[in-house]
Design an enzyme around this catalytic site. Structure first.
Site, PDB file in Angstrom:
ATOM      1  CG  HIS A   1      49.512  71.714  50.716  1.00 16.83           C
ATOM      2  ND1 HIS A   1      48.707  70.628  50.918  1.00 16.83           N
ATOM      3  CD2 HIS A   1      49.261  72.300  52.110  1.00 16.83           C
ATOM      4  CE1 HIS A   1      47.787  70.457  52.109  1.00 16.83           C
ATOM      5  NE2 HIS A   1      48.038  71.613  52.595  1.00 16.83           N
TER       6      HIS A   1
ATOM      7  CG  ASP B   1      47.898  69.726  57.949  1.00 13.07           C
ATOM      8  OD1 ASP B   1      48.720  70.779  57.623  1.00 13.07           O
ATOM      9  OD2 ASP B   1      47.009  69.259  57.562  1.00 13.07           O
TER      10      ASP B   1
END
Length: 304
Positions: A63, A67
């Site tokens: 996704h 991060d």
């Protein structure tokens, strides 16, 4: 085949854990490495590992949270400088192509190798004679995928002793029999190769999850996997916060592994609120439900 964890933290890096990146090395199987997610400083983590960027064949992004992708432009650029000239494919949710192309254009980066970007549109992400990768949408507030890597079954071993007893000598004939062909020997004996091949060796199944709350759709990815890699951002006591922030707890990861009848669970994506000293408690929470659980730390290597 090995899993090398380059980053095992959640959200922001900590002194003990960098943000998410997981390498699947398949040097014996296809002389290449696949990377799952590429958080900030992944290329620095690679410098402290045995991984060579020139061997990197595919990158799968779960996704588009920072991060999991902020290390991608730098890694793609460095691959050129480190001798990578073979084609590389990046798979990910809608928007990954715009992110990569904008980053490269704005920074004036020129890649010396062919780069293909595939925005996922369907369940089957990749398939060839040796591996199949499928995905399923998870529950994270932003489009997030879990990936299931299925290795093709391998033909069974040839019964060399049985063939030798019939007078078949090792050589090209063995190769034909291994392919299941029927041959006639000089003495007139007909040998059916399929009768001298042992049972097929079942291919391995590896399930790697992006960030998610517990959801029934996870079972499609996890079912009877040899190993599940799943986020456990929070411990048991933080269940309410996990649900609020659309993440999973240790026990939710363990319950999935148990329900999926998996063989092994590795938890990762651990919140920075937990120190290295908390690892034993987090993994113990999982083992109460699914005993064959391990917790990943940065640079940990798990042989498959």
């Amino acid at each position: 085949m090995e899993l090398i964890f380059l980053g095992t933290g959640a959200g922001v890096p900590s002194k003990g854990r960098n943000v998410t990146a997981i390498a699947l090395t398949m040097l014996n199987e296809r002389n290449s490495i696949w990377l799952f997610d590429c958080g900030e400083a992944t290329q620095h983590q690679i410098l402290r590992s045995s991984i060579r960027l020139s061997k990197l064949e595919k990158i799968f992004i779960t996704h588009l949270h920072g991060d999991h992708i902020f290390g991608l432009p730098g890694l793609l650029s460095s691959r050129s400088f480190q001798g990578g000239d073979t084609a590389l494919t990046v798979y990910g949710p809608m928007g990954i192509a715009n992110y990569i192309r904008t980053s490269l254009v704005v920074s004036g980066t020129h890649l010396k190798y062919p780069l293909e970007i595939v925005e996922i549109d369907g369940e089957v992400v990749f398939e060839d004679a040796d591996f199949k990768v499928i995905c399923r949408e998870l529950d994270h507030g932003i489009l997030s995928y879990g990936y299931r890597i299925e290795e093709a079954d391998k033909p069974g071993a040839l019964d060399a002793a049985g063939l030798s007893a019939l007078g078949v000598k090792p050589g090209p004939i063995f190769k034909e029999l291994k392919e299941g062909k029927t041959i006639t020997l000089e003495n007139g004996i007909v040998v059916d190769g399929s009768q001298f091949i042992g049972p097929a060796k079942k291919g391995r199944i590896i399930s790697i999850f992006g960030d998610t709350r517990a959801t029934e759709s996870e079972l499609v990815i996890a079912n009877q996997a040899d190993v599940i890699v799943h986020e456990a951002t929070f411990g048991l006591e933080m269940g309410d916060m996990a649900g609020e922030y659309m993440h999973s707890t240790t026990v939710e990861a363990a319950n999935l592994a148990k329900k999926a009848e998996a063989k092994r669970l590795i938890i990762t994506h651990i919140s920075s609120r937990y120190s290295r000293e908390d690892n034993s408690e987090l993994v113990s929470e999982c083992r109460e439900i699914f005993p064959n659980t391990e917790i990943a730390t940065d640079f940990a290597i798990f042989e498959l």
